[in-house]
Design a protein around this motif. Sequence first.
Motif, PDB file in Angstrom:
ATOM      1  N   PRO A 186      30.799  25.282   7.704  1.00  0.00           N
ATOM      2  CA  PRO A 186      29.370  25.230   8.003  1.00  0.00           C
ATOM      3  C   PRO A 186      28.879  26.335   8.939  1.00  0.00           C
ATOM      4  CG  PRO A 186      30.323  23.042   8.147  1.00  0.00           C
ATOM      5  CD  PRO A 186      31.472  24.009   8.036  1.00  0.00           C
ATOM      6  N   PHE A 187      29.789  27.024   9.618  1.00  0.00           N
ATOM      7  CA  PHE A 187      29.370  28.145  10.466  1.00  0.00           C
ATOM      8  C   PHE A 187      28.959  29.365   9.638  1.00  0.00           C
ATOM      9  CE2 PHE A 187      32.257  26.171  13.778  1.00  0.00           C
ATOM     10  CZ  PHE A 187      31.238  25.852  14.670  1.00  0.00           C
ATOM     11  N   MET A 188      29.372  29.428   8.387  1.00  0.00           N
ATOM     12  CA  MET A 188      29.186  30.626   7.576  1.00  0.00           C
ATOM     13  C   MET A 188      27.855  30.571   6.825  1.00  0.00           C
ATOM     14  SD  MET A 188      31.862  32.076   8.561  1.00  0.00           S
ATOM     15  CE  MET A 188      31.881  33.546   7.543  1.00  0.00           C
ATOM     16  N   LYS A 189      26.970  31.487   7.117  1.00  0.00           N
ATOM     17  CA  LYS A 189      25.637  31.459   6.521  1.00  0.00           C
ATOM     18  C   LYS A 189      25.660  31.819   5.037  1.00  0.00           C
ATOM     19  CE  LYS A 189      23.226  31.937  10.868  1.00  0.00           C
ATOM     20  NZ  LYS A 189      22.312  32.738  11.742  1.00  0.00           N
ATOM     21  N   GLU A 190      26.707  32.496   4.583  1.00  0.00           N
ATOM     22  CA  GLU A 190      26.843  32.719   3.148  1.00  0.00           C
ATOM     23  C   GLU A 190      26.918  31.384   2.402  1.00  0.00           C
ATOM     24  OE1 GLU A 190      29.466  35.793   1.491  1.00  0.00           O
ATOM     25  OE2 GLU A 190      29.981  36.261   3.572  1.00  0.00           O
ATOM     26  N   VAL A 191      27.574  30.413   3.018  1.00  0.00           N
ATOM     27  CA  VAL A 191      27.690  29.092   2.401  1.00  0.00           C
ATOM     28  C   VAL A 191      26.321  28.419   2.352  1.00  0.00           C
ATOM     29  CG1 VAL A 191      28.780  26.832   2.556  1.00  0.00           C
ATOM     30  CG2 VAL A 191      30.087  28.879   3.134  1.00  0.00           C
ATOM     31  N   TRP A 192      25.524  28.586   3.405  1.00  0.00           N
ATOM     32  CA  TRP A 192      24.170  28.040   3.402  1.00  0.00           C
ATOM     33  C   TRP A 192      23.382  28.594   2.215  1.00  0.00           C
ATOM     34  CZ3 TRP A 192      21.842  28.644   9.020  1.00  0.00           C
ATOM     35  CH2 TRP A 192      22.738  28.113   9.964  1.00  0.00           C
ATOM     36  N   GLU A 193      23.417  29.926   2.083  1.00  0.00           N
ATOM     37  CA  GLU A 193      22.641  30.605   1.047  1.00  0.00           C
ATOM     38  C   GLU A 193      23.076  30.165  -0.347  1.00  0.00           C
ATOM     39  OE1 GLU A 193      23.493  34.597   2.077  1.00  0.00           O
ATOM     40  OE2 GLU A 193      22.230  34.594   3.877  1.00  0.00           O
ATOM     41  N   TYR A 194      24.363  30.041  -0.514  1.00  0.00           N
ATOM     42  CA  TYR A 194      24.941  29.627  -1.797  1.00  0.00           C
ATOM     43  C   TYR A 194      24.399  28.262  -2.226  1.00  0.00           C
ATOM     44  CZ  TYR A 194      28.927  28.250  -4.859  1.00  0.00           C
ATOM     45  OH  TYR A 194      29.741  27.815  -5.875  1.00  0.00           O
ATOM     46  N   ASN A 195      24.400  27.302  -1.316  1.00  0.00           N
ATOM     47  CA  ASN A 195      23.956  25.951  -1.646  1.00  0.00           C
ATOM     48  C   ASN A 195      22.443  25.853  -1.809  1.00  0.00           C
ATOM     49  OD1 ASN A 195      26.265  23.773  -1.601  1.00  0.00           O
ATOM     50  ND2 ASN A 195      26.783  25.279  -0.036  1.00  0.00           N
ATOM     51  N   VAL A 196      21.703  26.585  -1.023  1.00  0.00           N
ATOM     52  CA  VAL A 196      20.249  26.555  -1.175  1.00  0.00           C
ATOM     53  C   VAL A 196      19.839  27.219  -2.488  1.00  0.00           C
ATOM     54  CG1 VAL A 196      18.073  27.431  -0.220  1.00  0.00           C
ATOM     55  CG2 VAL A 196      19.754  26.333   1.278  1.00  0.00           C
ATOM     56  N   ALA A 197      20.566  28.248  -2.919  1.00  0.00           N
ATOM     57  CA  ALA A 197      20.278  28.860  -4.218  1.00  0.00           C
ATOM     58  C   ALA A 197      20.478  27.848  -5.349  1.00  0.00           C
ATOM     59  CB  ALA A 197      21.168  30.082  -4.428  1.00  0.00           C
ATOM     60  N   ILE A 198      21.513  27.027  -5.247  1.00  0.00           N
ATOM     61  CA  ILE A 198      21.731  25.982  -6.242  1.00  0.00           C
ATOM     62  C   ILE A 198      20.610  24.945  -6.164  1.00  0.00           C
ATOM     63  CG2 ILE A 198      23.265  24.090  -6.919  1.00  0.00           C
ATOM     64  CD1 ILE A 198      25.624  25.880  -6.090  1.00  0.00           C
ATOM     65  N   ALA A 199      20.152  24.647  -4.964  1.00  0.00           N
ATOM     66  CA  ALA A 199      19.031  23.716  -4.808  1.00  0.00           C
ATOM     67  C   ALA A 199      17.791  24.244  -5.528  1.00  0.00           C
ATOM     68  CB  ALA A 199      18.734  23.489  -3.330  1.00  0.00           C
ATOM     69  N   LYS A 200      17.540  25.528  -5.417  1.00  0.00           N
ATOM     70  CA  LYS A 200      16.384  26.115  -6.106  1.00  0.00           C
ATOM     71  C   LYS A 200      16.554  26.035  -7.613  1.00  0.00           C
ATOM     72  CE  LYS A 200      15.189  29.130  -2.233  1.00  0.00           C
ATOM     73  NZ  LYS A 200      15.133  30.515  -1.717  1.00  0.00           N
ATOM     74  N   TYR A 201      17.775  26.182  -8.075  1.00  0.00           N
ATOM     75  CA  TYR A 201      18.063  25.984  -9.498  1.00  0.00           C
ATOM     76  C   TYR A 201      17.643  24.581  -9.921  1.00  0.00           C
ATOM     77  CZ  TYR A 201      20.754  28.989 -12.703  1.00  0.00           C
ATOM     78  OH  TYR A 201      21.133  29.880 -13.659  1.00  0.00           O
ATOM     79  N   ALA A 202      17.982  23.592  -9.100  1.00  0.00           N
ATOM     80  CA  ALA A 202      17.651  22.210  -9.422  1.00  0.00           C
ATOM     81  C   ALA A 202      16.144  21.994  -9.469  1.00  0.00           C
ATOM     82  CB  ALA A 202      18.292  21.273  -8.402  1.00  0.00           C
ATOM     83  N   VAL A 203      15.420  22.636  -8.559  1.00  0.00           N
ATOM     84  CA  VAL A 203      13.962  22.548  -8.583  1.00  0.00           C
ATOM     85  C   VAL A 203      13.433  23.077  -9.908  1.00  0.00           C
ATOM     86  CG1 VAL A 203      11.824  23.341  -7.529  1.00  0.00           C
ATOM     87  CG2 VAL A 203      13.765  22.730  -6.075  1.00  0.00           C
TER      88      VAL A 203
END
Length: 405
Positions: A186-203
């Motif tokens: 969870p410290f790695m912001k690349e992981v944040w970006e990766y999951n939020v990009a998938i969230a946008k896919y879901a939208v």
Amino acid sequence: MKQLKWFVVLMLSALVSLTFMGHAVAAEDSEQLAVSFSEKRSIKLDLSIKQAGLKRFRFDSGYTFNYPDAVRGIYLTGHSAGGSRFETLVNLLNETELNAMVIDVKDDHGNLTFKPDESSPFYDIAKNYINDPKEMMAVLEENEIYPIARIVVFKDTVLATKRPDLSFKDGNQVWKNNRQEAFVNPFMKEVWEYNVAIAKYAVEMGFMEIQFDYVRFPEGFERRDDQLTYSQGDYENHELDNVKKRVEAVTNFVEYAKDELADYGVDVSVDIFGYAATVEETPGIGQNFSRISEHVDVISSMIYPSHWTNNYFDIPVPDKEPYRLTVEYSKVENEVLAQLDHQPTSRPWIQDFSAPWLYSGATFIYGKKEVEDQIRALNENGIDEFLLWNSGNVYTEGVDYTPLN
């Protein structure tokens, strides 16, 4: 190059045509950046979009869903959403007061549950569990079923295996728990970006709400902190102890995700351990109930009676007293949420399964009464929304889901 890869993932949903939706964003005549994901695929990005920060963007999926009077939902795996059980569960909702489905989009292993276009950077992590996402969404729309996308964030064996540098290492190997599950950091912001990009896919698929699950470090991390090798990223030099750093990282992810999705017109929810509401903060996993709640539209505590230790709330065996456990939890949560400037909707996960692992003799069986007892306890304490969890997606028949009516 790795940094650019995740930047591409972050920008993808606003820039790439989705074959199952047919929407595209036209590139303006401006500087372009080409990034290859494999030998066969590359995507051109409009750099002016990055400068604009993706603000003022609202996506129209083409579907129409209305928020129910109160969300009363069930959980579906990708297998259930894409298989024969889907029709059975749709019928269940049509025949009862249930009105919502939480559907895996990114599952507990880290896989997408449907196949996107081959040009997608997520294509290699996708499984074909949901063969026709458009048809699934159309069925949900036709039956007025409110769609919620579940995205498992930091438990992600797939990503940890592909990118050990984004995970936790035990010696030279990616660390796994006793269920052979790996987590990403969870410290790695690349992981944040990766999951939020998938969230946008879901939208873009049509989901009206993004539910983030496993928004935490691995359980018991405080006992492994000094044994595992991992990066603290931007938190390395924070003047905080490691417990506080974990809380900051988890909270900051939620805040980041909410901000990134703000202009998409969807709600953001987070699943959280029930006991997190009863303590200032969880020392190992980094969950602070109040701080996470400040940044979401919906907070979904997992309050399954089977998951509390004996004598919690002075209840000898909480699994055997679902009504009393739910009442005691609701009192605590109501008190905590009442102190917040921003109060999210409370929508707890409740138990629709039995827990044989708790018993050496006969198992206490959950049925109609036990499910209704939990709902009644929530309703009596002013909590009108709930989600039912059964990992096999088999739900008790004959339940009155509005017992106070």
